[in-house]
Design a protein around this motif. Structure first.
Motif, PDB file in Angstrom:
ATOM      1  N   MET A 173       0.781  -1.527   0.162  1.00 55.67           N
ATOM      2  CA  MET A 173      -0.339   0.005  -0.259  1.00 55.67           C
ATOM      3  C   MET A 173       1.223   1.139   0.142  1.00 55.67           C
ATOM      4  O   MET A 173       1.871   1.279   0.839  1.00 55.67           O
ATOM      5  CB  MET A 173      -0.752   0.063   1.335  1.00 55.67           C
ATOM      6  N   ALA A 174      -0.100   2.658  -0.819  1.00 50.70           N
ATOM      7  CA  ALA A 174       1.204   3.413  -0.729  1.00 50.70           C
ATOM      8  C   ALA A 174       1.208   4.354   0.048  1.00 50.70           C
ATOM      9  O   ALA A 174       0.449   4.645   1.151  1.00 50.70           O
ATOM     10  CB  ALA A 174       0.589   4.412  -1.823  1.00 50.70           C
ATOM     11  N   LYS A 175       2.036   4.326   0.578  1.00 49.84           N
ATOM     12  CA  LYS A 175       3.236   5.495   1.851  1.00 49.84           C
ATOM     13  C   LYS A 175       2.792   6.397   1.150  1.00 49.84           C
ATOM     14  O   LYS A 175       3.742   6.980   0.140  1.00 49.84           O
ATOM     15  CB  LYS A 175       4.024   5.004   2.933  1.00 49.84           C
ATOM     16  N   PHE A 176       2.527   8.124   2.461  1.00 51.72           N
ATOM     17  CA  PHE A 176       3.204   9.262   1.948  1.00 51.72           C
ATOM     18  C   PHE A 176       4.503   9.761   2.460  1.00 51.72           C
ATOM     19  O   PHE A 176       4.422   9.596   3.614  1.00 51.72           O
ATOM     20  CB  PHE A 176       1.528   9.905   2.103  1.00 51.72           C
ATOM     21  N   LEU A 177       5.179   9.822   1.177  1.00 50.53           N
ATOM     22  CA  LEU A 177       7.185  10.517   1.778  1.00 50.53           C
ATOM     23  C   LEU A 177       7.317  11.273   0.821  1.00 50.53           C
ATOM     24  O   LEU A 177       6.384  12.062   0.683  1.00 50.53           O
ATOM     25  CB  LEU A 177       7.543   9.187   1.913  1.00 50.53           C
ATOM     26  N   SER A 178       8.022  12.270   1.580  1.00 50.46           N
ATOM     27  CA  SER A 178       8.957  13.465   1.311  1.00 50.46           C
ATOM     28  C   SER A 178       8.977  12.363   0.297  1.00 50.46           C
ATOM     29  O   SER A 178       9.852  11.488   0.347  1.00 50.46           O
ATOM     30  CB  SER A 178       9.693  14.423   1.940  1.00 50.46           C
ATOM     31  N   LEU A 179       9.796  13.359  -1.172  1.00 47.72           N
ATOM     32  CA  LEU A 179      10.185  13.048  -2.053  1.00 47.72           C
ATOM     33  C   LEU A 179      12.223  12.507  -1.498  1.00 47.72           C
ATOM     34  O   LEU A 179      12.296  10.984  -1.948  1.00 47.72           O
ATOM     35  CB  LEU A 179      10.842  14.270  -3.297  1.00 47.72           C
ATOM     36  N   SER A 180      12.762  12.834  -0.705  1.00 43.32           N
ATOM     37  CA  SER A 180      14.367  12.865  -0.168  1.00 43.32           C
ATOM     38  C   SER A 180      13.971  11.717   0.487  1.00 43.32           C
ATOM     39  O   SER A 180      14.882   9.802   0.113  1.00 43.32           O
ATOM     40  CB  SER A 180      14.782  13.355   0.456  1.00 43.32           C
ATOM     41  N   GLU A 181      12.842  10.811   1.119  1.00 44.09           N
ATOM     42  CA  GLU A 181      12.488  10.135   1.486  1.00 44.09           C
ATOM     43  C   GLU A 181      12.119   8.425   0.448  1.00 44.09           C
ATOM     44  O   GLU A 181      12.567   7.821   0.609  1.00 44.09           O
ATOM     45  CB  GLU A 181      11.923  10.084   2.764  1.00 44.09           C
ATOM     46  N   ALA A 182      11.492   8.918  -0.417  1.00 41.74           N
ATOM     47  CA  ALA A 182      11.159   7.601  -1.063  1.00 41.74           C
ATOM     48  C   ALA A 182      12.177   7.177  -1.681  1.00 41.74           C
ATOM     49  O   ALA A 182      12.023   6.672  -2.642  1.00 41.74           O
ATOM     50  CB  ALA A 182       9.773   8.184  -2.069  1.00 41.74           C
ATOM     51  N   VAL A 183      12.564   8.431  -2.506  1.00 39.71           N
ATOM     52  CA  VAL A 183      14.185   7.816  -3.391  1.00 39.71           C
ATOM     53  C   VAL A 183      15.381   6.837  -2.302  1.00 39.71           C
ATOM     54  O   VAL A 183      15.747   6.530  -2.559  1.00 39.71           O
ATOM     55  CB  VAL A 183      14.737   9.102  -3.815  1.00 39.71           C
ATOM     56  N   ALA A 184      15.258   7.696  -1.146  1.00 44.08           N
ATOM     57  CA  ALA A 184      16.195   6.766  -0.226  1.00 44.08           C
ATOM     58  C   ALA A 184      16.084   5.541  -0.197  1.00 44.08           C
ATOM     59  O   ALA A 184      16.932   4.668  -0.494  1.00 44.08           O
ATOM     60  CB  ALA A 184      16.631   7.808   1.099  1.00 44.08           C
ATOM     61  N   GLU A 185      14.608   5.330   0.065  1.00 42.59           N
ATOM     62  CA  GLU A 185      13.899   4.480   0.668  1.00 42.59           C
ATOM     63  C   GLU A 185      13.809   3.084  -0.552  1.00 42.59           C
ATOM     64  O   GLU A 185      13.786   2.153  -0.553  1.00 42.59           O
ATOM     65  CB  GLU A 185      12.565   3.965   1.143  1.00 42.59           C
ATOM     66  N   ASN A 186      13.804   3.608  -2.373  1.00 43.19           N
ATOM     67  CA  ASN A 186      12.845   2.929  -3.483  1.00 43.19           C
ATOM     68  C   ASN A 186      14.480   2.736  -3.960  1.00 43.19           C
ATOM     69  O   ASN A 186      14.431   1.892  -5.058  1.00 43.19           O
ATOM     70  CB  ASN A 186      11.991   3.047  -3.629  1.00 43.19           C
ATOM     71  N   LEU A 187      15.542   3.765  -4.602  1.00 43.37           N
ATOM     72  CA  LEU A 187      16.267   3.136  -5.230  1.00 43.37           C
ATOM     73  C   LEU A 187      17.678   3.157  -4.751  1.00 43.37           C
ATOM     74  O   LEU A 187      18.017   4.100  -3.861  1.00 43.37           O
ATOM     75  CB  LEU A 187      15.757   4.880  -6.637  1.00 43.37           C
ATOM     76  N   LYS A 188      18.349   2.230  -4.917  1.00 42.96           N
ATOM     77  CA  LYS A 188      19.753   2.080  -4.399  1.00 42.96           C
ATOM     78  C   LYS A 188      20.847   1.542  -5.857  1.00 42.96           C
ATOM     79  O   LYS A 188      20.238   1.712  -6.782  1.00 42.96           O
ATOM     80  CB  LYS A 188      19.020  -0.184  -4.111  1.00 42.96           C
ATOM     81  N   ASP A 189      21.849   1.799  -5.337  1.00 47.92           N
ATOM     82  CA  ASP A 189      22.874   1.789  -6.529  1.00 47.92           C
ATOM     83  C   ASP A 189      22.793   0.470  -7.305  1.00 47.92           C
ATOM     84  O   ASP A 189      22.097  -0.456  -6.658  1.00 47.92           O
ATOM     85  CB  ASP A 189      23.794   1.945  -5.838  1.00 47.92           C
ATOM     86  N   GLY A 190      22.864   0.461  -8.167  1.00 49.93           N
ATOM     87  CA  GLY A 190      22.715  -1.506  -9.531  1.00 49.93           C
ATOM     88  C   GLY A 190      21.335  -0.917 -10.093  1.00 49.93           C
ATOM     89  O   GLY A 190      21.191  -2.101 -10.568  1.00 49.93           O
ATOM     90  N   ASP A 191      20.317  -0.015  -9.175  1.00 52.13           N
ATOM     91  CA  ASP A 191      19.062  -0.701 -10.028  1.00 52.13           C
ATOM     92  C   ASP A 191      18.878  -0.522 -11.231  1.00 52.13           C
ATOM     93  O   ASP A 191      19.286   0.431 -11.350  1.00 52.13           O
ATOM     94  CB  ASP A 191      18.002  -0.100  -8.765  1.00 52.13           C
ATOM     95  N   THR A 192      17.923  -1.030 -11.885  1.00 48.03           N
ATOM     96  CA  THR A 192      16.588  -1.098 -12.783  1.00 48.03           C
ATOM     97  C   THR A 192      15.722  -0.629 -12.195  1.00 48.03           C
ATOM     98  O   THR A 192      15.273  -0.669 -12.174  1.00 48.03           O
ATOM     99  CB  THR A 192      16.739  -2.598 -13.551  1.00 48.03           C
ATOM    100  N   VAL A 193      15.745   0.955 -13.596  1.00 51.42           N
ATOM    101  CA  VAL A 193      14.562   1.828 -12.792  1.00 51.42           C
ATOM    102  C   VAL A 193      14.063   3.212 -14.307  1.00 51.42           C
ATOM    103  O   VAL A 193      15.182   2.552 -15.247  1.00 51.42           O
ATOM    104  CB  VAL A 193      15.733   3.177 -11.971  1.00 51.42           C
ATOM    105  N   ALA A 194      13.183   3.236 -13.975  1.00 51.00           N
ATOM    106  CA  ALA A 194      12.327   3.651 -15.624  1.00 51.00           C
ATOM    107  C   ALA A 194      11.605   4.526 -14.627  1.00 51.00           C
ATOM    108  O   ALA A 194      10.974   4.704 -13.302  1.00 51.00           O
ATOM    109  CB  ALA A 194      11.020   2.511 -15.564  1.00 51.00           C
ATOM    110  N   PHE A 195      12.717   6.163 -15.189  1.00 47.90           N
ATOM    111  CA  PHE A 195      11.070   7.518 -15.006  1.00 47.90           C
ATOM    112  C   PHE A 195      10.441   7.473 -16.350  1.00 47.90           C
ATOM    113  O   PHE A 195      11.459   8.139 -17.169  1.00 47.90           O
ATOM    114  CB  PHE A 195      12.304   8.272 -15.304  1.00 47.90           C
ATOM    115  N   GLU A 196       9.639   6.957 -16.328  1.00 46.84           N
ATOM    116  CA  GLU A 196       8.261   6.723 -17.159  1.00 46.84           C
ATOM    117  C   GLU A 196       7.837   8.528 -17.124  1.00 46.84           C
ATOM    118  O   GLU A 196       6.791   9.227 -16.106  1.00 46.84           O
ATOM    119  CB  GLU A 196       7.876   6.027 -17.429  1.00 46.84           C
ATOM    120  N   GLY A 197       7.713   8.752 -18.386  1.00 46.88           N
ATOM    121  CA  GLY A 197       6.498   9.953 -18.593  1.00 46.88           C
ATOM    122  C   GLY A 197       6.778  10.408 -20.466  1.00 46.88           C
ATOM    123  O   GLY A 197       7.298   9.632 -21.415  1.00 46.88           O
TER     124      GLY A 197
END
Length: 284
Positions: free
Chosen positions: A1-25
């Motif tokens: 379920m979605a958590k409401f976080l600051s952007l810095s917290e959301a990135v720190a918790e979910n994006l790690k070095d070496g990840d495969t990541v999509a920034f889509e739009g």
């Protein structure tokens, strides 16, 4: 379920070095604020995925964050080249990157396959095209029912997907209006999904029947970042900042000017600054 976080917290918790990541739009709702936060946090060795990488991936590549890019069409829309991407590919600056190029159709099908939990996407495509001579991940298979030769590519399953959207409600559902592109499938295909939004509302009202709603269970974290798609546009909120795309062509052409701009406009900046940048672009 979605958590409401600051952007810095959301990135720190979910994006790690070496990840495969999509920034889509696609055309609008490009998650620039989220990408800038990833740059500030110094993520590295990323495999960047995007159907149409534009200037935000140019910035990430120019800062040495990427080891590989999986994409279809790379350019500064309406302007020209991605100069930092080209410098990395041709000259290895700031580091050499691997590229895996596909057609739009292949990327869309690969995201859909990932969202469905399938190992690959099968579709009609690449007939007479030269891409498969330089991309070993484009294969051919024979349909067991018709004998027709079809194209096959690996499904896309990011470790994390970032998108921008117009609204979230207080339950954590996300509303995307206007051109959807492949954002829905990119979220469903990912292990984790972070969404930046223009605003949080009690609930969605007068929703167009063709709008896309991502239920809260598909989203890991939500961050409220008004203006977070700038310089792309957010349908119903602000227009595209065409001047920024034109300016980027000159900024990115010179390595020293690029780094100076990034230090001033990204490294010393914060998500709050996006609100001020779109002040003159707000829809009446």
């Amino acid at each position: 379920m979605a958590k409401f976080l600051s952007l810095s917290e959301a990135v720190a918790e979910n994006l790690k070095d070496g990840d495969t990541v999509a920034f889509e739009g696609f055309t609008h709702l490009i998650p620039h604020a989220a990408a800038h936060e990833a740059i500030r946090q110094g993520r590295k060795d990323l495999t960047l995925i995007r159907m149409t990488p534009d200037i935000v991936y140019d910035q990430m590549i120019g800062r040495g964050m990427a080891k590989k890019v999986i994409f279809s069409y790379a350019g500064n829309p309406g302007v020209g080249l991605l100069r930092r991407l080209r410098d990395a590919v041709e000259n290895g600056f700031p580091q050499r990157i691997e590229i895996e190029e596909h057609s739009h159709a292949a990327m869309a099908n690969a995201y859909e396959a990932g969202a469905a939990g399938l190992p690959c996407a099968v579709f009609c495509g690449y007939r007479g095209a030269g891409l498969k001579t330089v991309n070993p991940n484009i294969r051919s298979i024979t349909c067991p029912f018709t004998g027709e030769e079809l194209a096959a590519v690996p499904s896309i399953r990011p470790d994390v997907t970032f998108i921008h959207a117009q609204k979230a409600n207080k339950r954590g559902d996300v509303l995307v209006e206007g051109i959807i592109g492949i954002q829905k499938e990119a979220v469903l295909a990912a292990k984790r999904a972070v969404v930046t939004v223009e605003e949080v509302v009690e609930d969605f009202a007068d929703v167009h029947p063709n709008a896309c709603i991502l239920p809260s269970w598909t989203v890991t974290a939500i961050s409220v970042v008004p203006g977070g798609a700038h310089p792309s546009y957010a349908h119903g909120y602000y227009a595209r900042d065409n001047a920024s795309y034109l300016e980027w062509d000159d900024i990115s052409a010179d390595r020293d000017r690029f780094h100076a701009w990034m230090e001033e406009n990204v490294m010393k900046s914060s998500p709050d600054d996006f609100t001020g940048r779109v002040a003159g672009l707000r829809n009446e």
